[in-house]
Design an enzyme around this catalytic site. Sequence first.
Site, PDB file in Angstrom:
ATOM      1  N   GLY A  93       7.632   0.694  -6.510  1.00  0.00           N
ATOM      2  CA  GLY A  93       8.243   0.517  -7.828  1.00  0.00           C
ATOM      3  C   GLY A  93       7.831   1.649  -8.761  1.00  0.00           C
ATOM      4  O   GLY A  93       6.696   2.126  -8.715  1.00  0.00           O
ATOM      5  N   ILE A 173      11.573  -2.225   2.852  1.00  0.00           N
ATOM      6  CA  ILE A 173      10.687  -3.399   2.854  1.00  0.00           C
ATOM      7  C   ILE A 173      11.434  -4.634   3.362  1.00  0.00           C
ATOM      8  O   ILE A 173      10.937  -5.362   4.227  1.00  0.00           O
ATOM      9  CB  ILE A 173      10.086  -3.636   1.449  1.00  0.00           C
ATOM     10  CG1 ILE A 173       9.099  -2.510   1.112  1.00  0.00           C
ATOM     11  CG2 ILE A 173       9.387  -4.992   1.376  1.00  0.00           C
ATOM     12  CD1 ILE A 173       8.487  -2.567  -0.268  1.00  0.00           C
ATOM     13  N   ARG A 194      23.805  -3.265  -3.313  1.00  0.00           N
ATOM     14  CA  ARG A 194      24.975  -2.596  -3.887  1.00  0.00           C
ATOM     15  C   ARG A 194      25.845  -1.997  -2.775  1.00  0.00           C
ATOM     16  O   ARG A 194      27.022  -2.197  -2.723  1.00  0.00           O
ATOM     17  CB  ARG A 194      24.525  -1.518  -4.871  1.00  0.00           C
ATOM     18  CG  ARG A 194      25.000  -1.851  -6.269  1.00  0.00           C
ATOM     19  CD  ARG A 194      24.568  -0.834  -7.251  1.00  0.00           C
ATOM     20  NE  ARG A 194      23.115  -0.759  -7.322  1.00  0.00           N
ATOM     21  CZ  ARG A 194      22.455   0.050  -8.128  1.00  0.00           C
ATOM     22  NH1 ARG A 194      23.104   0.851  -8.936  1.00  0.00           N
ATOM     23  NH2 ARG A 194      21.142   0.074  -8.143  1.00  0.00           N
ATOM     24  N   ILE A 253       8.516 -10.411  -3.710  1.00  0.00           N
ATOM     25  CA  ILE A 253       7.546  -9.310  -3.596  1.00  0.00           C
ATOM     26  C   ILE A 253       8.103  -8.076  -4.319  1.00  0.00           C
ATOM     27  O   ILE A 253       7.613  -6.971  -4.144  1.00  0.00           O
ATOM     28  CB  ILE A 253       7.182  -8.981  -2.120  1.00  0.00           C
ATOM     29  CG1 ILE A 253       8.425  -8.893  -1.224  1.00  0.00           C
ATOM     30  CG2 ILE A 253       6.240 -10.014  -1.555  1.00  0.00           C
ATOM     31  CD1 ILE A 253       9.114  -7.594  -1.245  1.00  0.00           C
ATOM     32  N   ASP A 279       4.164 -12.773  -5.024  1.00  0.00           N
ATOM     33  CA  ASP A 279       3.104 -11.771  -5.175  1.00  0.00           C
ATOM     34  C   ASP A 279       3.213 -11.080  -6.533  1.00  0.00           C
ATOM     35  O   ASP A 279       2.316 -10.349  -6.925  1.00  0.00           O
ATOM     36  CB  ASP A 279       3.179 -10.736  -4.048  1.00  0.00           C
ATOM     37  CG  ASP A 279       1.990  -9.769  -4.078  1.00  0.00           C
ATOM     38  OD1 ASP A 279       0.848 -10.258  -4.255  1.00  0.00           O
ATOM     39  OD2 ASP A 279       2.194  -8.551  -3.936  1.00  0.00           O
ATOM     40  N   HIS A 303      -0.542  -9.858  -6.947  1.00  0.00           N
ATOM     41  CA  HIS A 303       0.115  -8.546  -6.749  1.00  0.00           C
ATOM     42  C   HIS A 303      -0.744  -7.628  -5.867  1.00  0.00           C
ATOM     43  O   HIS A 303      -1.219  -6.577  -6.297  1.00  0.00           O
ATOM     44  CB  HIS A 303       0.435  -7.876  -8.096  1.00  0.00           C
ATOM     45  CG  HIS A 303       1.491  -6.804  -7.938  1.00  0.00           C
ATOM     46  ND1 HIS A 303       2.304  -6.396  -8.956  1.00  0.00           N
ATOM     47  CD2 HIS A 303       1.861  -6.056  -6.863  1.00  0.00           C
ATOM     48  CE1 HIS A 303       3.132  -5.448  -8.529  1.00  0.00           C
ATOM     49  NE2 HIS A 303       2.873  -5.229  -7.243  1.00  0.00           N
ATOM     50  N   GLY A 305       0.426  -6.781  -2.612  1.00  0.00           N
ATOM     51  CA  GLY A 305       1.268  -6.416  -1.473  1.00  0.00           C
ATOM     52  C   GLY A 305       0.831  -5.119  -0.814  1.00  0.00           C
ATOM     53  O   GLY A 305       0.842  -4.978   0.412  1.00  0.00           O
TER      54      GLY A 305
HETATM   55  O1  LIG Z   1       4.362  -0.362  -4.629  1.00  0.00           O
HETATM   56  C1  LIG Z   1       4.752  -1.250  -5.371  1.00  0.00           C
HETATM   57  O2  LIG Z   1       5.601  -1.031  -6.247  1.00  0.00           O
HETATM   58  C2  LIG Z   1       4.201  -2.583  -5.242  1.00  0.00           C
HETATM   59  O3  LIG Z   1       4.331  -3.381  -6.127  1.00  0.00           O
HETATM   60  C3  LIG Z   1       3.485  -2.963  -3.998  1.00  0.00           C
HETATM   61  O4  LIG Z   1       3.078  -4.286  -4.008  1.00  0.00           O
END
Ligand SMILES: O=C(O)C(=O)CO
Length: 337
Positions: A93, A173, A194, A253, A279, A303, A305
């Site tokens: 992200g 993912i 999309r 997630i 998460d 959080h 992940g």
């Molecule tokens: O890498 C990211 O954006 C995450 O939130 C991984 O959990």
Amino acid sequence: MKRITNTLRNMSTNKAYKVLIAHTDVPEEGLKVLREKCEVIRIVNDYPKNRAEILEKIKGVHAAIWGGRDLLNAEVLDAAGPQFKVVSTMSSGINNVDVPELKKRGIPLGSTPAMLVVAVADLAVGLLIAAARRFQEGRRKIDSNNWETHHRNWMLGQDIRDSTVGFYGFGGIGQAIAKRLSGFEIGRVLYTTRSRVSEDIEKKFNATKVDFNTLLAESDFVVIASPLTPETEGLFNATAFNKMKTTSVLVNIGRGKIVNQDDLYEALKSNRIFAAGLDVMVPEPLRSNDKLLALDNVVVTPHVGYATKRTRVDAASLAVQNILKGLAGEPMPSPAY
Ligand SMILES: O=C(O)C(=O)CO
């Protein structure tokens, strides 16, 4: 004058570029190559105290690895100065970065989604199983001495075998989660994105692209694996939950804000949906007195992940490659845009 300054810097460190590592948690193992080539500046304070330190230490640097969750915005870029050339996150992200501001200034941004796929997908499967099989509730039964041994229809969960798993977002993912779930003999995969993924990928996962309403109505498990955008913010609200099966399990997630958490609370409390595994949530950190935590049918992780040792080193190494290429004016191996 500029050349003299550079020469002076070269004489003292033999390194032309300074790179700020804007988060304390970036593993040194991932920074080896960067240290050979650049002067590396680290910070010592954790979020949220790190802000003042970042604003001070970023002055005059050429690049930054943005490993944390605080916002990279005009304030930070102004503090850095006009020589600032490139930045890379260590995440999938990039919602903690003011992308229009970077673009406006012509600063390239790297990110590291490929390095997080495995760890995030593993955790997603964990959350899916934990929510479907009532881990949170089970633990509470034990804690409160309510473990019933006298009947076998107690604590029944949802089956994963032969289920329909719906992915909202079906990139790296989402596909890695589908790959893992295939070992659980799931029936079929639906996805909403999309644009359609390739036919090969559809075949590999027995996946069908469907519209959002179909995804909600037909999935036994709905997995949110998409970024937060103006389009996705608050998309999973009461209207969406009312279209889901009462036996369905939601896994998120992606980002907390994709879900309207008050609506999710109501949907879980009223058993409109069966359970959720999260998460990501709002806010992060979630307060220990949040109403969501009082529910038996929600499993949360803080959080984490991305949080395995190897993932962090791999993400740092890729961020370093992004930075070195960016400093050289070459395309990054993993550009965010
Ligand atoms: O890498 C990211 O954006 C995450 O939130 C991984 O959990």
